[in-house]
Design an enzyme around this catalytic site. Sequence first.
Site, mmCIF file in Angstrom:
data_model
loop_
_atom_site.group_PDB
_atom_site.id
_atom_site.type_symbol
_atom_site.label_atom_id
_atom_site.label_comp_id
_atom_site.label_asym_id
_atom_site.label_seq_id
_atom_site.Cartn_x
_atom_site.Cartn_y
_atom_site.Cartn_z
ATOM 1 N N ASP A 178 0.865 -1.181 0.000
ATOM 2 C CA ASP A 178 0.000 0.000 0.000
ATOM 3 C C ASP A 178 0.899 1.226 0.000
ATOM 4 O O ASP A 178 2.098 1.134 0.280
ATOM 5 C CB ASP A 178 -0.889 -0.011 1.258
ATOM 6 C CG ASP A 178 -1.731 1.255 1.385
ATOM 7 O OD1 ASP A 178 -2.370 1.644 0.384
ATOM 8 O OD2 ASP A 178 -1.736 1.883 2.456
ATOM 9 N N GLU A 232 -5.643 9.508 9.982
ATOM 10 C CA GLU A 232 -4.276 9.372 10.508
ATOM 11 C C GLU A 232 -4.095 10.217 11.768
ATOM 12 O O GLU A 232 -3.243 9.928 12.601
ATOM 13 C CB GLU A 232 -3.262 9.747 9.431
ATOM 14 C CG GLU A 232 -3.349 8.780 8.272
ATOM 15 C CD GLU A 232 -2.037 8.506 7.559
ATOM 16 O OE1 GLU A 232 -1.015 9.123 7.899
ATOM 17 O OE2 GLU A 232 -2.064 7.660 6.651
ATOM 18 N N CYS A 255 -11.341 3.471 -0.339
ATOM 19 C CA CYS A 255 -10.017 3.908 0.123
ATOM 20 C C CYS A 255 -9.731 3.119 1.394
ATOM 21 O O CYS A 255 -10.624 2.926 2.225
ATOM 22 C CB CYS A 255 -10.034 5.405 0.408
ATOM 23 S SG CYS A 255 -8.538 5.986 1.220
#
Length: 281
Positions: free
Chosen positions: A12, A158, A190
């Site tokens: 990824d 995040e 996503c």
Amino acid sequence: MQLNNKPIGVFDSGIGGLTVLRHLVRKLPNESFIYLGDTARVPYGNKSAETVKQYSLQCATFLKQHDVKLIVVACNTASALALDTLQAEFEIPIIGVISSAAQAASNATHNNHIGVIGTRATIASDSYALQISGFGDLKRALHHVHSRPCPLFVPLVEEGWLNSPATRLIAEEYLRPLIANGIDTLVLGCTHYPLLSPLLQSILPGVTLIDCGECAAEDVVGLNLTSSAESDNANHISMYVTDYSPSFSKLANQFLGLPVDEPTLVTIDSLVQSHGATKLG
Ligand code: DGL
């Protein structure tokens, strides 16, 4: 069924693919995994198709050099822009995250209105829309796909703002047109977005959320590339990153849902050279 104890390679643009690895680990308890997160060059979602292809080729070459039996492209952006290139370049099976999620969305919808959210690059590629409504399938031809890029979700996840008022406000803004279109199914296109599932579900009660990682793991199960239960490496994860930051372990743990071993650092120079070397060789 043929036994094959080689590891499964997963890559990824960063840590998002760990939400895909989470499902792979659960569904394939006898397998071992090598995960590469290109954390030095994340995000891929705002980059050009050519750049995403180059980066993806380098990541896949690294995994191939570790003798993996299969590569899972655990990134929607790389799956949208680079899967064909990777499949043409390597002989081992390469699985992306888009086609199985598109199939699951097609199966799930009752009213034929399917929403897709993802990075700018994934949505601009039209990959999901093409796969959901394409390929001459009569049922699929009836689907209406309503797509929306949601670039702010990746930094919010995040940051750990999974249920903050700011995230809710932004999610409501992003989802408003999809709600107006009457979607009954939403593809989380996503790898970061599954962490927002509880929040998104509360804004979209009654809408079926499709987790691309879960669908891709089902695809891999279907390949029957099985390791023996006695394999010493069963469920072992070797973790590699191209940049290590102090927040890595905490975030990775959250994305994977398991404690994460210290990763090994891979330099970008060595990734770039490895693909060059493969091409020359
Ligand atoms: N992993 C990416 C994806 O699924 C999201 C992060 C990025 O933009 O690189 O599209």
